[in-house]
Motif scaffolding. Structure first.
Motif, PDB file in Angstrom:
ATOM      1  N   ASP A   1      55.310 -17.225  -4.906  1.00 48.64           N
ATOM      2  CA  ASP A   1      54.198 -17.790  -4.155  1.00 48.64           C
ATOM      3  C   ASP A   1      52.979 -16.878  -4.187  1.00 48.64           C
ATOM      4  O   ASP A   1      51.997 -17.130  -3.511  1.00 48.64           O
ATOM      5  CB  ASP A   1      54.613 -18.103  -2.719  1.00 48.64           C
ATOM      6  N   GLY A   2      53.042 -15.787  -4.971  1.00 48.56           N
ATOM      7  CA  GLY A   2      51.908 -14.871  -5.064  1.00 48.56           C
ATOM      8  C   GLY A   2      51.737 -14.000  -3.832  1.00 48.56           C
ATOM      9  O   GLY A   2      50.745 -13.309  -3.695  1.00 48.56           O
ATOM     10  N   MET A   3      52.707 -14.010  -2.940  1.00 50.52           N
ATOM     11  CA  MET A   3      52.598 -13.245  -1.703  1.00 50.52           C
ATOM     12  C   MET A   3      53.283 -11.902  -1.865  1.00 50.52           C
ATOM     13  O   MET A   3      54.448 -11.843  -2.231  1.00 50.52           O
ATOM     14  CB  MET A   3      53.244 -13.998  -0.548  1.00 50.52           C
ATOM     15  N   LYS A   4      52.565 -10.833  -1.621  1.00 52.66           N
ATOM     16  CA  LYS A   4      53.116  -9.486  -1.683  1.00 52.66           C
ATOM     17  C   LYS A   4      52.664  -8.713  -0.458  1.00 52.66           C
ATOM     18  O   LYS A   4      51.546  -8.863   0.005  1.00 52.66           O
ATOM     19  CB  LYS A   4      52.633  -8.754  -2.945  1.00 52.66           C
ATOM     20  N   PRO A   5      53.532  -7.844   0.082  1.00 49.19           N
ATOM     21  CA  PRO A   5      53.142  -7.048   1.248  1.00 49.19           C
ATOM     22  C   PRO A   5      52.222  -5.911   0.852  1.00 49.19           C
ATOM     23  O   PRO A   5      52.187  -5.510  -0.313  1.00 49.19           O
ATOM     24  CB  PRO A   5      54.480  -6.511   1.748  1.00 49.19           C
ATOM     25  N   ALA A   6      51.497  -5.373   1.814  1.00 51.05           N
ATOM     26  CA  ALA A   6      50.635  -4.225   1.542  1.00 51.05           C
ATOM     27  C   ALA A   6      51.485  -2.997   1.240  1.00 51.05           C
ATOM     28  O   ALA A   6      51.112  -2.173   0.424  1.00 51.05           O
ATOM     29  CB  ALA A   6      49.716  -3.957   2.730  1.00 51.05           C
ATOM     30  N   GLY A   7      52.625  -2.864   1.892  1.00 49.54           N
ATOM     31  CA  GLY A   7      53.497  -1.709   1.670  1.00 49.54           C
ATOM     32  C   GLY A   7      54.884  -2.132   1.250  1.00 49.54           C
ATOM     33  O   GLY A   7      55.464  -3.013   1.851  1.00 49.54           O
ATOM     34  N   LYS A   8      55.424  -1.506   0.191  1.00 49.40           N
ATOM     35  CA  LYS A   8      56.777  -1.833  -0.252  1.00 49.40           C
ATOM     36  C   LYS A   8      57.806  -0.902   0.376  1.00 49.40           C
ATOM     37  O   LYS A   8      58.951  -1.245   0.492  1.00 49.40           O
ATOM     38  CB  LYS A   8      56.861  -1.765  -1.766  1.00 49.40           C
ATOM     39  N   MET A   9      57.364   0.306   0.778  1.00 51.20           N
ATOM     40  CA  MET A   9      58.251   1.237   1.465  1.00 51.20           C
ATOM     41  C   MET A   9      57.524   1.767   2.692  1.00 51.20           C
ATOM     42  O   MET A   9      56.430   2.312   2.584  1.00 51.20           O
ATOM     43  CB  MET A   9      58.645   2.385   0.545  1.00 51.20           C
ATOM     44  N   ILE A  10      58.134   1.582   3.853  1.00 45.15           N
ATOM     45  CA  ILE A  10      57.515   1.993   5.117  1.00 45.15           C
ATOM     46  C   ILE A  10      58.546   2.793   5.905  1.00 45.15           C
ATOM     47  O   ILE A  10      59.719   2.413   5.959  1.00 45.15           O
ATOM     48  CB  ILE A  10      57.072   0.762   5.937  1.00 45.15           C
ATOM     49  N   LYS A  11      58.107   3.894   6.501  1.00 47.41           N
ATOM     50  CA  LYS A  11      59.001   4.687   7.346  1.00 47.41           C
ATOM     51  C   LYS A  11      58.274   5.013   8.639  1.00 47.41           C
ATOM     52  O   LYS A  11      57.132   5.462   8.621  1.00 47.41           O
ATOM     53  CB  LYS A  11      59.423   5.975   6.649  1.00 47.41           C
ATOM     54  N   VAL A  12      58.932   4.733   9.762  1.00 52.08           N
ATOM     55  CA  VAL A  12      58.369   5.035  11.079  1.00 52.08           C
ATOM     56  C   VAL A  12      59.339   5.949  11.819  1.00 52.08           C
ATOM     57  O   VAL A  12      60.553   5.870  11.618  1.00 52.08           O
ATOM     58  CB  VAL A  12      58.088   3.759  11.905  1.00 52.08           C
ATOM     59  N   TRP A  13      58.794   6.818  12.639  1.00 54.04           N
ATOM     60  CA  TRP A  13      59.590   7.724  13.456  1.00 54.04           C
ATOM     61  C   TRP A  13      59.345   7.397  14.921  1.00 54.04           C
ATOM     62  O   TRP A  13      58.196   7.253  15.341  1.00 54.04           O
ATOM     63  CB  TRP A  13      59.207   9.176  13.191  1.00 54.04           C
ATOM     64  N   ILE A  14      60.424   7.305  15.686  1.00 56.52           N
ATOM     65  CA  ILE A  14      60.313   7.045  17.119  1.00 56.52           C
ATOM     66  C   ILE A  14      59.569   8.215  17.758  1.00 56.52           C
ATOM     67  O   ILE A  14      59.901   9.381  17.526  1.00 56.52           O
ATOM     68  CB  ILE A  14      61.702   6.882  17.760  1.00 56.52           C
TER      69      ILE A  14
ATOM     70  N   SER B   1      56.486   9.195  17.182  1.00 57.34           N
ATOM     71  CA  SER B   1      55.431   9.785  16.354  1.00 57.34           C
ATOM     72  C   SER B   1      54.380   8.732  16.005  1.00 57.34           C
ATOM     73  O   SER B   1      54.727   7.609  15.622  1.00 57.34           O
ATOM     74  CB  SER B   1      56.022  10.343  15.058  1.00 57.34           C
ATOM     75  N   LYS B   2      53.121   9.105  16.099  1.00 55.85           N
ATOM     76  CA  LYS B   2      52.047   8.184  15.736  1.00 55.85           C
ATOM     77  C   LYS B   2      51.806   8.148  14.226  1.00 55.85           C
ATOM     78  O   LYS B   2      50.981   7.390  13.753  1.00 55.85           O
ATOM     79  CB  LYS B   2      50.749   8.574  16.456  1.00 55.85           C
ATOM     80  N   LYS B   3      52.525   8.969  13.481  1.00 48.35           N
ATOM     81  CA  LYS B   3      52.383   8.980  12.019  1.00 48.35           C
ATOM     82  C   LYS B   3      53.505   8.167  11.396  1.00 48.35           C
ATOM     83  O   LYS B   3      54.669   8.295  11.763  1.00 48.35           O
ATOM     84  CB  LYS B   3      52.422  10.404  11.493  1.00 48.35           C
ATOM     85  N   ILE B   4      53.131   7.313  10.457  1.00 51.43           N
ATOM     86  CA  ILE B   4      54.111   6.574   9.674  1.00 51.43           C
ATOM     87  C   ILE B   4      53.794   6.843   8.209  1.00 51.43           C
ATOM     88  O   ILE B   4      52.722   7.379   7.875  1.00 51.43           O
ATOM     89  CB  ILE B   4      54.086   5.054   9.973  1.00 51.43           C
ATOM     90  N   MET B   5      54.720   6.457   7.334  1.00 47.73           N
ATOM     91  CA  MET B   5      54.493   6.617   5.903  1.00 47.73           C
ATOM     92  C   MET B   5      54.559   5.235   5.258  1.00 47.73           C
ATOM     93  O   MET B   5      55.511   4.481   5.495  1.00 47.73           O
ATOM     94  CB  MET B   5      55.533   7.544   5.300  1.00 47.73           C
ATOM     95  N   VAL B   6      53.538   4.913   4.478  1.00 48.45           N
ATOM     96  CA  VAL B   6      53.485   3.638   3.767  1.00 48.45           C
ATOM     97  C   VAL B   6      53.306   3.953   2.292  1.00 48.45           C
ATOM     98  O   VAL B   6      52.292   4.532   1.883  1.00 48.45           O
ATOM     99  CB  VAL B   6      52.321   2.755   4.269  1.00 48.45           C
ATOM    100  N   ASP B   7      54.300   3.624   1.495  1.00 50.36           N
ATOM    101  CA  ASP B   7      54.280   3.908   0.057  1.00 50.36           C
ATOM    102  C   ASP B   7      53.901   5.362  -0.231  1.00 50.36           C
ATOM    103  O   ASP B   7      53.096   5.653  -1.109  1.00 50.36           O
ATOM    104  CB  ASP B   7      53.335   2.948  -0.677  1.00 50.36           C
ATOM    105  N   GLY B   8      54.475   6.282   0.531  1.00 49.53           N
ATOM    106  CA  GLY B   8      54.262   7.712   0.311  1.00 49.53           C
ATOM    107  C   GLY B   8      52.995   8.293   0.912  1.00 49.53           C
ATOM    108  O   GLY B   8      52.753   9.487   0.804  1.00 49.53           O
ATOM    109  N   LYS B   9      52.194   7.457   1.561  1.00 54.04           N
ATOM    110  CA  LYS B   9      50.945   7.928   2.174  1.00 54.04           C
ATOM    111  C   LYS B   9      51.076   7.930   3.688  1.00 54.04           C
ATOM    112  O   LYS B   9      51.605   6.982   4.269  1.00 54.04           O
ATOM    113  CB  LYS B   9      49.776   7.030   1.768  1.00 54.04           C
TER     114      LYS B   9
END
Length: 138
Positions: A82-95, A97-105
């Motif tokens: 359907d041509g739909m893709k997410p902005a991030g393929k890998m996401i990591k969040v820490w309980i 913490s205000k910092k998360i990681m999206v595709d290594g950034k």
């Protein structure tokens, strides 16, 4: 003249209440459980992950949740195109913490993810900006 101003005020209030009610109904229709913390609405991460095609893994060691986008499959095993893709393929969040990681950034949030009743809740930004698919540009 006083009646005209009060009539406009009533009309503006009615429009505001109606728009808030409609947005609340839309959120509920999405099927994602929400909770309030410090006057901010947080959304259930596991429910959003399932809705948008992510696998999810909890790490008790560092109190984190890792999400990996899995291309959605149709019931017959064929891939959806359907041509739909997410902005991030890998996401990591820490309980906590205000910092998360999206595709290594690293990305900063305005509120840290929280645990409530055994589930992780995040600000809408995580879902709307990094998980929710957007129409792919061609």
């Amino acid at each position: 003249m006083g009646k005209s101003k009060s009539g406009k005020m009533v009309m503006m209030t009615a429009v505001l209440v109606l728009s808030l009610a409609v947005s609340g109904i839309a959120g509920a229709a999405a099927g994602i459980t929400t909770m309030k913390k410090d006057s901010m609405e947080l959304m259930n991460l596991r429910q959003a992950a399932g809705m948008y095609g992510y696998s999810i893994e909890w790490s008790s060691k560092d109190r984190s949740v890792s999400l990996v986008y899995m291309d959605k499959m149709m019931d017959d095993g064929e891939m959806m195109d359907d041509g739909m893709k997410p902005a991030g393929k890998m996401i990591k969040v820490w309980i906590g913490s205000k910092k998360i990681m999206v595709d290594g950034k690293n990305v900063n949030l305005n509120m840290a993810p929280a645990l409530y009743d055994g589930s992780t809740y995040v600000v809408n930004t995580v879902i709307a900006d990094y998980m929710k698919p957007a129409k792919a540009m061609k």
